[in-house]
Design an enzyme around this catalytic site. Structure first.
Site, PDB file in Angstrom:
ATOM      1  CE  LYS A 112      -9.059   5.844 -39.672  1.00  0.00           C
ATOM      2  NZ  LYS A 112      -8.537   4.492 -39.911  1.00  0.00           N
ATOM      3  CD  GLU A 161       2.060   7.642 -29.593  1.00  0.00           C
ATOM      4  OE1 GLU A 161       1.392   8.472 -30.228  1.00  0.00           O
ATOM      5  OE2 GLU A 161       2.158   6.458 -29.940  1.00  0.00           O
ATOM      6  CE  LYS A 162       7.241  17.281 -29.320  1.00  0.00           C
ATOM      7  NZ  LYS A 162       6.789  18.005 -28.098  1.00  0.00           N
ATOM      8  NE  ARG A 216     -10.171  -2.531 -38.323  1.00  0.00           N
ATOM      9  CZ  ARG A 216      -9.514  -1.728 -37.526  1.00  0.00           C
ATOM     10  NH1 ARG A 216      -8.816  -2.210 -36.522  1.00  0.00           N
ATOM     11  NH2 ARG A 216      -9.523  -0.409 -37.720  1.00  0.00           N
ATOM     12  NE  ARG A 237     -15.146   5.318 -42.384  1.00  0.00           N
ATOM     13  CZ  ARG A 237     -14.527   4.690 -41.397  1.00  0.00           C
ATOM     14  NH1 ARG A 237     -15.178   4.486 -40.250  1.00  0.00           N
ATOM     15  NH2 ARG A 237     -13.296   4.279 -41.525  1.00  0.00           N
ATOM     16  N   GLY A 246      -8.404   3.236 -32.300  1.00  0.00           N
ATOM     17  CA  GLY A 246      -9.563   4.107 -32.477  1.00  0.00           C
ATOM     18  C   GLY A 246      -9.298   5.404 -31.747  1.00  0.00           C
ATOM     19  CG  ASN A 275      -5.607  -0.564 -37.382  1.00  0.00           C
ATOM     20  OD1 ASN A 275      -5.564  -0.492 -36.155  1.00  0.00           O
ATOM     21  ND2 ASN A 275      -5.653   0.501 -38.140  1.00  0.00           N
TER      22      ASN A 275
HETATM   23  C1  MV4 Z   1      -1.954  11.005 -32.590  1.00  0.00           C
HETATM   24  C2  MV4 Z   1      -2.063  12.297 -33.150  1.00  0.00           C
HETATM   25  C3  MV4 Z   1      -1.017  13.176 -32.933  1.00  0.00           C
HETATM   26  N1  MV4 Z   1       0.062  12.813 -32.197  1.00  0.00           N
HETATM   27  N2  MV4 Z   1      -0.865  10.677 -31.865  1.00  0.00           N
HETATM   28  C4  MV4 Z   1      -6.366   9.450 -33.666  1.00  0.00           C
HETATM   29  C5  MV4 Z   1      -6.882   8.039 -33.824  1.00  0.00           C
HETATM   30  C6  MV4 Z   1      -5.778   7.141 -33.357  1.00  0.00           C
HETATM   31  N3  MV4 Z   1      -5.728   5.884 -34.037  1.00  0.00           N
HETATM   32  C7  MV4 Z   1      -4.539   7.966 -33.527  1.00  0.00           C
HETATM   33  N4  MV4 Z   1      -4.956   9.349 -33.566  1.00  0.00           N
HETATM   34  C8  MV4 Z   1      -4.057  10.361 -33.469  1.00  0.00           C
HETATM   35  N5  MV4 Z   1      -2.923  10.077 -32.765  1.00  0.00           N
HETATM   36  C9  MV4 Z   1       0.112  11.569 -31.684  1.00  0.00           C
HETATM   37  N6  MV4 Z   1       1.197  11.225 -30.956  1.00  0.00           N
HETATM   38  C10 MV4 Z   1      -3.206  12.604 -33.893  1.00  0.00           C
HETATM   39  C11 MV4 Z   1      -4.221  11.650 -34.052  1.00  0.00           C
HETATM   40  C12 MV4 Z   1      -5.350  12.047 -34.865  1.00  0.00           C
HETATM   41  C13 MV4 Z   1      -6.237  13.088 -34.489  1.00  0.00           C
HETATM   42  C14 MV4 Z   1      -6.122  13.776 -33.274  1.00  0.00           C
HETATM   43  C15 MV4 Z   1      -7.011  14.790 -32.934  1.00  0.00           C
HETATM   44  C16 MV4 Z   1      -8.046  15.157 -33.802  1.00  0.00           C
HETATM   45  C17 MV4 Z   1      -8.183  14.498 -35.007  1.00  0.00           C
HETATM   46  C18 MV4 Z   1      -7.287  13.453 -35.365  1.00  0.00           C
HETATM   47  C19 MV4 Z   1      -7.447  12.799 -36.598  1.00  0.00           C
HETATM   48  C20 MV4 Z   1      -6.575  11.777 -36.935  1.00  0.00           C
HETATM   49  C21 MV4 Z   1      -5.524  11.421 -36.069  1.00  0.00           C
END
Ligand code: MV4
Length: 446
Positions: free
Chosen positions: A237, A200-201, A292, A338, A164, A290
């Site tokens: 989401k 993480e980067k 589920r 949603r 999440g 995930n």
């Molecule tokens: C990230 C990322 C960029 N770089 N990880 C958001 C939910 C989670 N399950 C994983 N997510 C993200 N992980 C790395 N290394 C970008 C997201 C991301 C996101 C980040 C900021 C604002 C909106 C986003 C929407 C989807 C995913």
């Protein structure tokens, strides 16, 4: 096949599971909290048992109450839906110990994927590219700083037990690291009972794309293509679509085959989703898995024609997938919005009574909901009122259907995310398929 299935959930997903059971001819048991006695899942199940007061900790998360309900109804399988106990390895173990089939993957694989750091290592070993990062941060800050500088800023701090977005922090320089590490650790500890975090980067302006897997107990594994979930706000989401406008058929095959191979390498059985982040050069990296059924599964159902919940039940009863990858055909486009009860200004949940609830219908429109006129959206659970899903022969048709479906939805009594959806669906970048993880923030500024 199972004698009877207990649904350890509520709301639209409980109804969705009841639909699948009815079509398979399997009797169902609903469980409900005192706040849900008038809910539709209670009405449509063959039997219903009250398992406790409104707070989920005393009802939908109450394992002894759930197992007792299963035992007194002579149930031989439990479907957990999403949220609540869906990704509890412990609950899956308790079910097994009581001779009840948990409709989901094994406790071992749930536990492995529940620890995001272990999952990263396992998927990397299975041949999936992962984002450059660290294992769990232990020891002094200087070590974390050294790792972060080696990875290169910006970095993102993530909770190992998370998923999440809770406990996530984007950090752009070494002086911000200490404070953010602490905040993330505390948030993770409060939310998941473990303060473990890793780095993480951070991939900015990327696409969040997830691949759907189905695997049986006989080594058959297929992928059902991808869902694009980049339109999120506060890591919730809002809109999902399949196929992603960013993924070519060649890239779909490539990532899909890798995902299938990775699922096979951990003996995965049931439905599962691998989340990837895809950068502006179409480089993709595994982030988490995930274990589920997901909220957004209907978009995959509409483009593949498969009933994923029925597939989950058949797989859990040890049937074989009746098809191979070449039988999975992707046709048309699907979009999900949603609809949450939410204040547009603060984005806070807006509980209340739906004085009027009218759902859209017509060709290419599906609505997954447990709402009805005069139903109450309580503050105890999530604020999802309905998922509106549209299908079209192409993306343009799916979008036009969504716009008219949103126009033909009437909800009075609470504020909802519908106006926000309408703005997104009028945005020319969204319409062109040009969007990324920061699309909503950018849209809010313009
Ligand atoms: C990230 C990322 C960029 N770089 N990880 C958001 C939910 C989670 N399950 C994983 N997510 C993200 N992980 C790395 N290394 C970008 C997201 C991301 C996101 C980040 C900021 C604002 C909106 C986003 C929407 C989807 C995913």
């Amino acid at each position: 096949m199972f004698r009877k299935i207990l649904i350890a959930n509520r709301g639209e997903i409980a109804l969705r599971i009841i639909c699948a059971c009815k079509e398979l001819g399997i009797p169902t048991v609903a469980v409900y909290s005192q706040a849900d006695q008038h809910s539709l899942h209670v009405r449509f199940a063959d039997e219903a048992i009250c398992i406790g007061p409104a707070p989920s900790s005393e009802s939908y998360l109450n394992i002894p109450a759930l197992i007792s309900a299963a035992e007194i109804t002579n149930t031989d399988a439990i479907h957990p839906g999403y949220g609540f106990l869906a990704e509890s390895a412990y609950f899956a173990e308790v079910c097994e110990a009581c001779g009840i089939t948990f409709i989901g993957p094994s406790p071992e694989v749930i536990r492995m994927m529940g620890d995001k750091d272990t999952a990263r290592t396992a998927m990397k070993d299975a041949g999936l590219p992962v984002v450059p990062g660290t294992g769990k941060i232990k020891g002094p800050l200087s070590e974390a700083s050294t790792s972060a500088e080696k990875i290169g800023f910006p970095v993102i701090v993530k909770a190992a037990a998370g998923g999440g977005g809770k406990g996530m922090r984007i950090v752009s320089s070494v002086d911000e690291l200490e404070g953010n590490l602490e905040v993330a650790q505390n948030e993770a500890l409060a939310a998941f009972g473990s303060g473990d975090v890793y780095l993480e980067k951070y991939i900015p302006l990327a696409r969040h794309i997830e691949f759907q897997i189905l695997a049986d107990h006989h080594g058959n594994v297929v992928h059902l293509g991808e869902r694009e979930c980049s339109i999120q706000r506060r890591y919730q989401k809002l809109i999902e679509e399949s196929p992603s406008p960013y993924i070519t058929p060649e890239l779909r095959c490539e990532i899909g085959e890798l995902a299938v191979r990775a699922a096979r390498s951990v003996n995965y059985a049931n439905a599962g989703t691998m989340e990837f982040i895809v950068d502006e050069l179409h480089r993709y990296y595994f982030m988490e898995m995930n274990t589920r059924i997901q909220v957004e599964h209907p978009v995959t159902e509409l483009v593949t024609g498969l009933d994923m919940v029925k597939e989950q039940i058949r797989i859990a009863s040890r049937e074989r997938l009746g098809y191979t990858q070449k039988d999975i055909l992707f046709r048309g486009n699907a979009l999900e919005c949603r609809v949450n009860a939410e204040r547009p200004d603060t984005f806070l949940p807006c509980p209340g009574t739906l004085r009027i609830f009218h759902q859209p219908t017509g060709i290419g429109v599906r609505v997954d909901t447990a709402a009805y006129n005069e139903c109450v959206i309580t503050p105890y659970y999530d604020s999802l009122i309905a998922k509106i899903i549209t299908y079209g022969k192409n993306r343009d048709e799916a979008i036009r259907r969504m716009r008219r479906a949103l126009e033909m939805t009437v909800i009075e009594g609470v504020e909802t995310t519908i106006p926000l959806h309408q703005r997104i669906l009028a945005n020319e970048d969204f319409l062109a398929g040009r969007y990324h993880t920061h699309f909503l923030e950018q849209m809010a500024r313009t």
